[in-house]
Design a protein around this motif. Structure first.
Motif, PDB file in Angstrom:
ATOM      1  N   PRO A  85      33.793  32.581  24.894  1.00  0.00           N
ATOM      2  CA  PRO A  85      35.102  32.834  25.485  1.00  0.00           C
ATOM      3  C   PRO A  85      35.750  31.569  26.014  1.00  0.00           C
ATOM      4  N   GLY A  86      37.084  31.506  25.980  1.00  0.00           N
ATOM      5  CA  GLY A  86      37.830  30.398  26.549  1.00  0.00           C
ATOM      6  C   GLY A  86      38.857  30.913  27.537  1.00  0.00           C
ATOM      7  N   PHE A  87      38.753  30.494  28.800  1.00  0.00           N
ATOM      8  CA  PHE A  87      39.649  30.972  29.846  1.00  0.00           C
ATOM      9  C   PHE A  87      40.101  29.814  30.720  1.00  0.00           C
ATOM     10  N   TYR A  88      41.107  30.062  31.539  1.00  0.00           N
ATOM     11  CA  TYR A  88      41.548  29.071  32.519  1.00  0.00           C
ATOM     12  C   TYR A  88      40.484  28.956  33.601  1.00  0.00           C
ATOM     13  N   PRO A  89      39.894  27.780  33.805  1.00  0.00           N
ATOM     14  CA  PRO A  89      38.774  27.662  34.736  1.00  0.00           C
ATOM     15  C   PRO A  89      39.151  27.907  36.189  1.00  0.00           C
ATOM     16  N   TYR A  90      40.402  27.628  36.566  1.00  0.00           N
ATOM     17  CA  TYR A  90      40.802  27.740  37.971  1.00  0.00           C
ATOM     18  C   TYR A  90      41.281  29.145  38.342  1.00  0.00           C
ATOM     19  N   LEU A  91      41.499  30.004  37.352  1.00  0.00           N
ATOM     20  CA  LEU A  91      41.907  31.380  37.634  1.00  0.00           C
ATOM     21  C   LEU A  91      40.685  32.267  37.801  1.00  0.00           C
ATOM     22  N   SER A  92      40.871  33.342  38.541  1.00  0.00           N
ATOM     23  CA  SER A  92      39.788  34.317  38.683  1.00  0.00           C
ATOM     24  C   SER A  92      39.601  35.064  37.376  1.00  0.00           C
ATOM     25  N   GLY A  93      38.482  35.761  37.282  1.00  0.00           N
ATOM     26  CA  GLY A  93      38.246  36.560  36.090  1.00  0.00           C
ATOM     27  C   GLY A  93      39.351  37.581  35.873  1.00  0.00           C
ATOM     28  N   ARG A  94      39.754  38.237  36.950  1.00  0.00           N
ATOM     29  CA  ARG A  94      40.796  39.259  36.844  1.00  0.00           C
ATOM     30  C   ARG A  94      42.131  38.640  36.450  1.00  0.00           C
ATOM     31  N   ASP A  95      42.477  37.493  37.059  1.00  0.00           N
ATOM     32  CA  ASP A  95      43.761  36.871  36.733  1.00  0.00           C
ATOM     33  C   ASP A  95      43.789  36.369  35.296  1.00  0.00           C
ATOM     34  N   ASN A  96      42.673  35.897  34.797  1.00  0.00           N
ATOM     35  CA  ASN A  96      42.618  35.516  33.388  1.00  0.00           C
ATOM     36  C   ASN A  96      42.956  36.707  32.500  1.00  0.00           C
ATOM     37  N   LEU A  97      42.373  37.842  32.797  1.00  0.00           N
ATOM     38  CA  LEU A  97      42.653  39.029  31.991  1.00  0.00           C
ATOM     39  C   LEU A  97      44.080  39.519  32.199  1.00  0.00           C
ATOM     40  N   ARG A  98      44.610  39.338  33.408  1.00  0.00           N
ATOM     41  CA  ARG A  98      45.997  39.749  33.657  1.00  0.00           C
ATOM     42  C   ARG A  98      46.959  38.949  32.791  1.00  0.00           C
ATOM     43  N   VAL A  99      46.691  37.644  32.639  1.00  0.00           N
ATOM     44  CA  VAL A  99      47.530  36.814  31.774  1.00  0.00           C
ATOM     45  C   VAL A  99      47.529  37.369  30.350  1.00  0.00           C
ATOM     46  N   MET A 100      46.334  37.704  29.866  1.00  0.00           N
ATOM     47  CA  MET A 100      46.227  38.231  28.509  1.00  0.00           C
ATOM     48  C   MET A 100      46.907  39.586  28.389  1.00  0.00           C
ATOM     49  N   ALA A 101      46.736  40.419  29.413  1.00  0.00           N
ATOM     50  CA  ALA A 101      47.322  41.762  29.378  1.00  0.00           C
ATOM     51  C   ALA A 101      48.849  41.688  29.369  1.00  0.00           C
ATOM     52  N   ARG A 102      49.425  40.807  30.181  1.00  0.00           N
ATOM     53  CA  ARG A 102      50.882  40.665  30.220  1.00  0.00           C
ATOM     54  C   ARG A 102      51.416  40.182  28.883  1.00  0.00           C
ATOM     55  N   TYR A 103      50.703  39.250  28.268  1.00  0.00           N
ATOM     56  CA  TYR A 103      51.119  38.739  26.967  1.00  0.00           C
ATOM     57  C   TYR A 103      51.157  39.854  25.928  1.00  0.00           C
ATOM     58  N   ARG A 104      50.230  40.795  26.059  1.00  0.00           N
ATOM     59  CA  ARG A 104      50.144  41.889  25.084  1.00  0.00           C
ATOM     60  C   ARG A 104      50.883  43.141  25.524  1.00  0.00           C
ATOM     61  N   GLY A 105      51.521  43.090  26.688  1.00  0.00           N
ATOM     62  CA  GLY A 105      52.281  44.241  27.164  1.00  0.00           C
ATOM     63  C   GLY A 105      51.412  45.373  27.674  1.00  0.00           C
ATOM     64  N   LEU A 106      50.248  45.038  28.203  1.00  0.00           N
ATOM     65  CA  LEU A 106      49.320  46.045  28.709  1.00  0.00           C
ATOM     66  C   LEU A 106      49.429  46.157  30.224  1.00  0.00           C
ATOM     67  N   ALA A 107      49.034  47.299  30.759  1.00  0.00           N
ATOM     68  CA  ALA A 107      49.087  47.545  32.191  1.00  0.00           C
ATOM     69  C   ALA A 107      47.898  46.901  32.893  1.00  0.00           C
ATOM     70  N   GLU A 108      48.034  46.656  34.199  1.00  0.00           N
ATOM     71  CA  GLU A 108      46.937  46.069  34.964  1.00  0.00           C
ATOM     72  C   GLU A 108      45.758  47.028  35.075  1.00  0.00           C
ATOM     73  N   THR A 109      46.026  48.311  34.912  1.00  0.00           N
ATOM     74  CA  THR A 109      44.916  49.263  34.920  1.00  0.00           C
ATOM     75  C   THR A 109      43.963  48.998  33.754  1.00  0.00           C
ATOM     76  N   ASP A 110      44.505  48.479  32.647  1.00  0.00           N
ATOM     77  CA  ASP A 110      43.644  48.121  31.515  1.00  0.00           C
ATOM     78  C   ASP A 110      42.699  46.985  31.895  1.00  0.00           C
ATOM     79  N   VAL A 111      43.176  46.057  32.710  1.00  0.00           N
ATOM     80  CA  VAL A 111      42.353  44.943  33.167  1.00  0.00           C
ATOM     81  C   VAL A 111      41.189  45.449  34.011  1.00  0.00           C
ATOM     82  N   ASP A 112      41.501  46.306  34.975  1.00  0.00           N
ATOM     83  CA  ASP A 112      40.456  46.820  35.865  1.00  0.00           C
ATOM     84  C   ASP A 112      39.438  47.660  35.106  1.00  0.00           C
ATOM     85  N   LEU A 113      39.911  48.418  34.131  1.00  0.00           N
ATOM     86  CA  LEU A 113      38.988  49.225  33.329  1.00  0.00           C
ATOM     87  C   LEU A 113      38.048  48.334  32.517  1.00  0.00           C
ATOM     88  N   ALA A 114      38.593  47.267  31.926  1.00  0.00           N
ATOM     89  CA  ALA A 114      37.768  46.366  31.124  1.00  0.00           C
ATOM     90  C   ALA A 114      36.728  45.662  31.995  1.00  0.00           C
TER      91      ALA A 114
END
Length: 310
Positions: A85-114
């Motif tokens: 995996p490749g992520f932003y090192p300074y962001l939290s795990g959740r914030d990294n996924l939030r960036v990806m979710a926003r890019y794909r138009g997904l809800a934050e609930t998808d992040v928490d579920l994952a």
């Protein structure tokens, strides 16, 4: 007939004169866990990268969810983890996924579920750079799970995981397949693959040398008999199964073929006054078969490929 999710037809990738992937034709079906196996450098990752549209094949073709690899209609329904995996090192795990979710138009609930599915909820606010190797790998799997993809492509997803983490991931993949999602996984942990995969494809030197169910690849197994006197036992067993199926080894008498004959063999041996010390079934592991297929040069490239429609 079960729907085909991934198929390739003589898929080939060359780098100069070297064929990294050579005329690979495989099929992955909906709702199954498909294990893609091969030694390091066999062409596994290159094949997966072509299926995801990350690199172009030199020749041949592939279809993913009914579309060409890399097509938006396919990528939107595919989750993947390739080469770590490749992520932003300074962001939290959740914030990294939030960036990806926003890019794909997904809800934050998808992040928490994952995050919950890979057991990272307790570490969701920690910076990615502070994660252990196993936690980084879990976050990569979580990223692949975002949006509940129809197809999950995972390249060595158990890297860095401890035994508990591997068991959790194994159960997760089985659950996903049970819910109708399709999992295509490459792994060098053949014991794990044997536990969870419905079918496997084995690649060597860029060529697919077999594709079948795990049970068919492993074969029917053998029976082992330890008895005295050995000569009498050997004669009794040969009368039942035939000389061609009996081999005397250092561990005793090996019987290849129908293991359901075990009760009949035991009864006949005792009936002849033979002292029976042991009668056991020895099934070949997927690891044993894998090493036979990938190290035995007498197996021609492309030979032994079997397909099942059941």
């Amino acid at each position: 007939m079960t729907e085909t999710v991934v198929s390739t037809d003589r898929l080939t990738k060359r780098y100069g004169s070297r064929a990294a992937v050579d005329s690979v034709s495989l099929t992955v079906r909906r709702g199954e866990v498909y294990g893609f196996l091969g030694p390091n450098g066999a062409g596994k990752t290159t094949t997966l990268r072509m299926l995801l549209g990350l690199i172009r094949p030199t020749s041949g073709s592939a279809r993913v969810l009914g579309h060409r690899p890399g097509a938006p209609a396919a990528t939107a329904r595919t989750g993947a983890l390739i080469e770590g995996p490749g992520f932003y090192p300074y962001l939290s795990g959740r914030d990294n996924l939030r960036v990806m979710a926003r890019y794909r138009g997904l809800a934050e609930t998808d992040v928490d579920l994952a995050l919950a599915r890979v057991d990272l909820t307790a570490h969701r606010r920690s910076a990615f750079r502070s994660y252990s190797l196993g936690m980084k790998q879990r976050l990569g799997v979580a990223a692949a799970l975002l949006g509940r993809p129809e197809l999950l492509v995972l390249d060595e997803p158990t890297n860095g995981l401890d035994p508990a983490g591997m068991a959790d991931l194994r159960q997760l993949l089985v659950d996903l397949a049970g819910q109708g999602q399709t999992v295509l996984i490459s792994s060098h942990l053949l014991g794990e693959v044997q536990e969870i995969c419905d079918r496997v494809g084995v690649i060597r030197n860029g060529r697919l040398i077999t594709e079948s169910t795990v049970a068919e690849v492993r074969g029917t197994g053998s029976l082992y008999v330890r008895a005295e006197p050995t000569g009498t036992a050997l004669a009794v067993v040969a009368r039942i199964v035939g000389d061609h199926a009996v081999t005397l080894t250092a561990r005793g008498i090996r019987i290849d073929g129908d293991i359901s004959l075990a009760p009949e063999i035991a009864k006949a041996l005792v009936g002849q006054g033979v002292l029976l010390h042991e009668l056991r079934v020895a099934e070949r592991t997927l690891e044993e078969v894998f090493f036979e297929l990938t190290t035995n040069e007498s197996v021609p490239a492309g030979a032994g490929a079997r397909r099942t429609d059941s």
